[in-house]
Design a protein around this motif. Structure first.
Motif, PDB file in Angstrom:
ATOM      1  N   UNK A   8       1.134  -0.730  -0.138  1.00 22.01           N
ATOM      2  CA  UNK A   8      -0.012   0.227  -0.014  1.00 22.01           C
ATOM      3  C   UNK A   8       0.446   1.041  -0.034  1.00 22.01           C
ATOM      4  N   UNK A   9       0.534   2.088  -1.071  1.00 16.63           N
ATOM      5  CA  UNK A   9       1.259   3.468  -0.781  1.00 16.63           C
ATOM      6  C   UNK A   9       0.114   4.679  -0.721  1.00 16.63           C
ATOM      7  N   UNK A  10       0.278   4.916   0.647  1.00 20.34           N
ATOM      8  CA  UNK A  10      -0.959   5.873   1.079  1.00 20.34           C
ATOM      9  C   UNK A  10      -2.050   4.581   0.845  1.00 20.34           C
ATOM     10  N   UNK A  11      -3.490   5.373   0.309  1.00 14.31           N
ATOM     11  CA  UNK A  11      -4.291   4.378  -0.307  1.00 14.31           C
ATOM     12  C   UNK A  11      -4.469   3.466  -1.457  1.00 14.31           C
ATOM     13  N   UNK A  12      -3.530   3.906  -2.305  1.00 16.13           N
ATOM     14  CA  UNK A  12      -3.078   3.187  -3.615  1.00 16.13           C
ATOM     15  C   UNK A  12      -2.207   1.639  -3.317  1.00 16.13           C
ATOM     16  N   UNK A  13      -2.694   1.011  -3.986  1.00 11.14           N
ATOM     17  CA  UNK A  13      -1.762  -0.479  -4.253  1.00 11.14           C
ATOM     18  C   UNK A  13      -1.097  -1.347  -5.556  1.00 11.14           C
ATOM     19  N   UNK A  28       3.059  -1.578 -11.181  1.00  8.80           N
ATOM     20  CA  UNK A  28       1.398  -0.821 -11.254  1.00  8.80           C
ATOM     21  C   UNK A  28       0.900  -0.667 -10.612  1.00  8.80           C
ATOM     22  N   UNK A  29       0.472   0.540 -10.145  1.00  6.57           N
ATOM     23  CA  UNK A  29      -0.202   1.483  -8.934  1.00  6.57           C
ATOM     24  C   UNK A  29      -2.236   1.150  -8.832  1.00  6.57           C
ATOM     25  N   UNK A  30      -2.444   0.897  -8.527  1.00  3.77           N
ATOM     26  CA  UNK A  30      -4.202   1.279  -8.678  1.00  3.77           C
ATOM     27  C   UNK A  30      -4.428   2.005  -7.581  1.00  3.77           C
ATOM     28  N   UNK A  31      -5.436   2.947  -7.783  1.00  6.91           N
ATOM     29  CA  UNK A  31      -6.671   4.130  -6.687  1.00  6.91           C
ATOM     30  C   UNK A  31      -7.554   3.104  -5.790  1.00  6.91           C
ATOM     31  N   UNK A  65      -5.650   2.301 -12.987  1.00  3.20           N
ATOM     32  CA  UNK A  65      -4.578   2.375 -12.790  1.00  3.20           C
ATOM     33  C   UNK A  65      -3.755   3.681 -13.400  1.00  3.20           C
ATOM     34  N   UNK A  66      -2.899   4.129 -11.812  1.00  4.11           N
ATOM     35  CA  UNK A  66      -2.675   5.724 -12.324  1.00  4.11           C
ATOM     36  C   UNK A  66      -0.945   5.460 -12.063  1.00  4.11           C
ATOM     37  N   UNK A  67      -0.819   4.706 -12.584  1.00  5.85           N
ATOM     38  CA  UNK A  67       1.037   4.900 -12.568  1.00  5.85           C
ATOM     39  C   UNK A  67       1.326   3.581 -13.112  1.00  5.85           C
ATOM     40  N   UNK A  68       2.276   3.365 -14.437  1.00 10.39           N
ATOM     41  CA  UNK A  68       3.035   2.406 -14.832  1.00 10.39           C
ATOM     42  C   UNK A  68       4.300   2.984 -14.627  1.00 10.39           C
ATOM     43  N   UNK A  69       5.155   1.876 -14.663  1.00 10.46           N
ATOM     44  CA  UNK A  69       6.620   2.214 -14.670  1.00 10.46           C
ATOM     45  C   UNK A  69       7.346   2.790 -16.580  1.00 10.46           C
ATOM     46  N   UNK A 118      -7.009  -0.987 -16.044  1.00  3.79           N
ATOM     47  CA  UNK A 118      -7.941  -1.477 -14.103  1.00  3.79           C
ATOM     48  C   UNK A 118      -8.130  -2.255 -13.709  1.00  3.79           C
ATOM     49  N   UNK A 119      -8.162  -2.996 -12.405  1.00  2.00           N
ATOM     50  CA  UNK A 119      -8.423  -3.822 -12.375  1.00  2.00           C
ATOM     51  C   UNK A 119      -9.857  -4.064 -11.257  1.00  2.00           C
ATOM     52  N   UNK A 120     -10.559  -4.916 -11.643  1.00  2.00           N
ATOM     53  CA  UNK A 120     -12.371  -5.145 -11.167  1.00  2.00           C
ATOM     54  C   UNK A 120     -12.500  -4.875  -9.894  1.00  2.00           C
ATOM     55  N   UNK A 121     -13.514  -3.290  -9.613  1.00  2.00           N
ATOM     56  CA  UNK A 121     -13.068  -3.062  -8.026  1.00  2.00           C
ATOM     57  C   UNK A 121     -14.841  -3.697  -7.642  1.00  2.00           C
ATOM     58  N   UNK A 122     -15.272  -3.989  -6.504  1.00  2.00           N
ATOM     59  CA  UNK A 122     -15.750  -5.387  -5.730  1.00  2.00           C
ATOM     60  C   UNK A 122     -17.125  -3.919  -5.089  1.00  2.00           C
TER      61      UNK A 122
END
Ligand code: FE2
Length: 344
Positions: A61-66, A73-76, A81-85, A95-99
């Motif tokens: 976890x980076x703050x509330x992002x994963x 790859x970082x997801x909110x 996805x909010x950041x890629x290398x 984007x990954x599925x959110x439940x």
């Protein structure tokens, strides 16, 4: 046909299981990562990075992002996805599925199916888990069996007499016939067994202080697939509830099970026992906790044993299953679950 009914709330975890660590669960065959944000909100995302499918639950976890532990790859919290290398531009499809996820009275529920439909499906009532006047205990067990074996087990409590003898079973449970009611509109199966002048099992004798003979009521309401409630009433023989709906002198329990399919051959069995008597008595709490753990383990052991037998017979020439009167609730539940599965 999907092996698991869709568009339903399933219990994913106890609230206490989800803290600042990433928790990985498989729910209805879907890998999910759960975590709590800095503002205590709950997040449930698909546990697979869009990039190379690495489990996000192994990330940080980076703050509330994963952040994925493989390539960063970082997801909110919404799964975007909010950041890629190595590049500024994040692909729009990243984007990954959110439940949808809700927390009620200590249980974390996740919606499996079309997230748009979540708001229209009620989360089952479990308020006894933290209501004034009640005390509850509970935990989760993992069973190496298909969910239908646990549904069969819970809908037919005559097994208490044999599998749970000395704990919760007495001869009267198996000997007393049940009534079954199906409410298609509410989507419930009710199975009731009212025993008069019965022996009191250890489970209730030590917790309530009552002695034989007792009147013992078991009223099950099952809401396929994932939620089962047993209303248990224990009273001295002949003692009737008051006309105004109150029931002084009797002891009541709400025994809750959330049945969450993990895979086609494994199931999460969330259990809780809430009581309205001796609510502040720590000895009673400890006694019931150890009793219920032993009872759940007896079921787990039996179902772990049954799964490979049922699976092997499934692959074979076909074995006739015999059902009798006590199975009417279980058979009604099976029909309802088949209908739910066929709807998708
Ligand atoms: Fe059991």
């Amino acid at each position: 046909m999907n092996p698991f009914p869709q568009d339903q709330w399933y219990v994913a975890a106890w609230s206490s299981e989800i803290g600042s660590d990433l928790v990985s669960r498989t729910i209805c065959g879907e890998p999910v990562v759960l975590y709590r944000t800095s503002s205590s909100g709950l997040v449930a995302l698909a546990d697979r990075c869009v990039h190379r499918r690495y489990p996000l639950s192994l990330g940080t976890l980076v703050g509330d992002d994963l952040q994925c532990g493989y390539h960063g790859f970082t997801y909110d919290c919404s799964g975007r996805c909010v950041s890629v290398p190595g590049q500024d531009r994040v692909p729009r499809t990243a984007r990954v599925r959110s439940y949808p996820v809700v927390e009620r009275s200590g249980w974390v529920w996740i919606f499996v199916g079309d997230p748009e439909r979540a708001a229209g499906v009620a989360v089952p009532d479990t308020h006894w888990l933290d209501a004034p006047g009640w005390t509850a205990i509970g935990d989760v067990a993992r069973i190496e069996c298909r969910y239908s074996l646990l549904v069969d087990n819970l809908l037919d409590l005559s097994h208490e007499t044999y599998l749970h003898a000395g704990y919760i079973g007495t001869p009267e449970v198996a000997a007393t016939p049940t009534t079954t009611e199906v409410d298609e509109e509410l989507g419930t199966v009710r199975v009731s067994r009212h025993m008069q002048g019965a022996q009191i099992p250890e489970f209730y004798a030590r917790s309530t202080g009552m002695a034989s003979p007792i009147d013992r009521w078991q009223d099950i309401e099952y809401r396929p697939l994932g939620f089962y409630r047993l209303d248990a009433r224990i009273a001295p023989a002949g003692h009737e509830p008051a006309g105004d709906g109150s029931d002084p002198g009797a002891a009541h329990m709400k025994i809750l099970y959330a049945i969450t399919p993990e895979t086609e051959h494994s199931t999460l069995d969330f259990w809780a026992v809430a009581r309205d008597f001796a609510v502040d008595d720590a000895d009673v709490t400890e006694f019931l906790d150890s009793m219920q753990r032993a009872i759940v383990q007896q079921d787990v052991d039996a179902l772990n044993l049954l799964e490979p037998i049922v699976a092997a017979e499934e692959r074979g020439p076909g074995v006739q299953e015999l059902s009798i009167a006590i199975d009417s609730g279980g058979l009604a539940a099976r029909r309802m679950i088949e209908k739910q599965r066929a709807a998708h």
